[in-house]
Design an enzyme around this catalytic site. Structure first.
Site, PDB file in Angstrom:
ATOM      1  N   ASP A 245     -17.541 -35.845  24.791  1.00  0.00           N
ATOM      2  CA  ASP A 245     -16.861 -35.891  23.492  1.00  0.00           C
ATOM      3  C   ASP A 245     -15.743 -36.929  23.515  1.00  0.00           C
ATOM      4  O   ASP A 245     -14.817 -36.847  24.313  1.00  0.00           O
ATOM      5  CB  ASP A 245     -16.283 -34.508  23.171  1.00  0.00           C
ATOM      6  CG  ASP A 245     -15.885 -34.338  21.716  1.00  0.00           C
ATOM      7  OD1 ASP A 245     -15.534 -35.340  21.080  1.00  0.00           O
ATOM      8  OD2 ASP A 245     -15.912 -33.194  21.229  1.00  0.00           O
TER       9      ASP A 245
ATOM     10  N   HIS B 160     -19.414 -35.118  20.390  1.00  0.00           N
ATOM     11  CA  HIS B 160     -18.652 -34.294  19.469  1.00  0.00           C
ATOM     12  C   HIS B 160     -19.535 -33.404  18.589  1.00  0.00           C
ATOM     13  O   HIS B 160     -19.092 -32.350  18.129  1.00  0.00           O
ATOM     14  CB  HIS B 160     -17.790 -35.206  18.583  1.00  0.00           C
ATOM     15  CG  HIS B 160     -16.747 -34.496  17.802  1.00  0.00           C
ATOM     16  ND1 HIS B 160     -15.681 -33.841  18.395  1.00  0.00           N
ATOM     17  CD2 HIS B 160     -16.583 -34.336  16.453  1.00  0.00           C
ATOM     18  CE1 HIS B 160     -14.907 -33.315  17.458  1.00  0.00           C
ATOM     19  NE2 HIS B 160     -15.433 -33.591  16.270  1.00  0.00           N
TER      20      HIS B 160
ATOM     21  N   SER C 169     -14.823 -28.577  15.002  1.00  0.00           N
ATOM     22  CA  SER C 169     -13.719 -29.517  14.853  1.00  0.00           C
ATOM     23  C   SER C 169     -12.640 -28.912  13.945  1.00  0.00           C
ATOM     24  O   SER C 169     -12.124 -27.837  14.243  1.00  0.00           O
ATOM     25  CB  SER C 169     -14.264 -30.849  14.332  1.00  0.00           C
ATOM     26  OG  SER C 169     -13.357 -31.910  14.596  1.00  0.00           O
TER      27      SER C 169
END
Length: 263
Positions: free
Chosen positions: A211, A236, A88
């Site tokens: 996700d 995610h 991320s």
């Protein structure tokens, strides 16, 4: 500034630096470490001002500052170019290190990283600007509540959502006092497509089919498509709930690089 760095595995092996995402800490990697440390010298870094790391400096909270601080702290521990693996927001930081200091990067791997996390007219595969702005306002009013809401977004679509949410909330409980949540969140509002377009090191971009924060459709955009792989049936935080598939993708790709495959 004090940077939290945990070392695992064989110090003579290929260094693999792990950089976590927003609102989290290096503790997010804990369940994956026993696998990674079999083959790598793993260095788990808490990003400056997040998790267990501090950021008590007058310098601006920018990608340039973060990357310089991380490399300064890791310099004595890296005897060869490292594989930089970021999840991320950590993927953006890792990409910036690889682009700015290519001599320090053997390769770049990102997991659930969007080159542009907030929607633009020419990049719809991202969070709507209004949603992001509301998230920033919520963070100012109630950081803990916002972090827990963020945890719920991260587990959406994942078959192991309930157990994963428990894990994320446990990490948040240990990290919610970190002082740089707002500044680090603001980093996600920037457009990093030029950064990703300028990468020269070997790279692998992993996306997850379910996700809710970084749409899988990002992986078919021309900017990343050539270097992208999709992890099925995960959200995610795929490296926790689809550990085997992510490990196979990461280790298999690294072995391919070692055998002389083209980046």
């Amino acid at each position: 500034m004090s940077l939290c760095i945990e070392q695992r595995g064989n110090p003579d092996a290929q260094p693999l630096v792990l950089l976590h995402g927003w609102g989290m800490s290096g503790a997010i990697w804990e369940s994956w470490l026993p696998v990674l440390e079999q083959d790598f010298h793993v260095l788990v870094v808490d990003l400056p001002g997040l998790g267990r790391s501090t950021f008590d400096t007058d310098q601006p909270y920018t990608l340039d500052t973060l990357t310089d601080l991380i490399l300064q702290q890791l310099a004595s521990r890296l005897t060869q170019p490292a594989i930089w693996l970021g999840w991320s927001l950590g993927g953006v930081v890792a990409a910036h290190i690889a682009q700015r200091y290519p001599e320090r990067a053997a390769a770049l791997i990102t997991i659930s990283t969007n080159p542009c996390f907030v929607q633009r007219a020419d990049w719809p595969e991202a969070m709507p600007r209004a949603t992001f702005d509301a998230f920033q306002r919520s963070l100012e009013q109630n950081p803990v509540k916002t972090l827990n809401r963020f945890a719920m977004l991260q587990v959406q679509g994942d078959p192991e959502a309930r157990n994963l949410l428990r894990t994320l909330k446990g990490i948040i409980a240990e990290s919610s006092a970190t002082p740089r949540l707002a500044e680090s969140l603001a980093l996600l509002a920037e457009d990093y497509r030029p950064l990703f377009a300028g990468l020269k090191v070997p790279r692998l971009f992993l996306f997850a089919a379910n996700d809710a924060l970084v749409p899988a459709a990002v992986g078919v955009q021309s900017l990343v498509k050539k270097d992208a792989q999709l992890i099925d049936s995960a959200g995610h935080v795929a490296f926790i709930t689809a550990e085997q598939a992510v490990t196979q993708a990461v280790v298999g790709w690294i072995q391919g690089q070692d055998s002389g495959a083209n980046p």
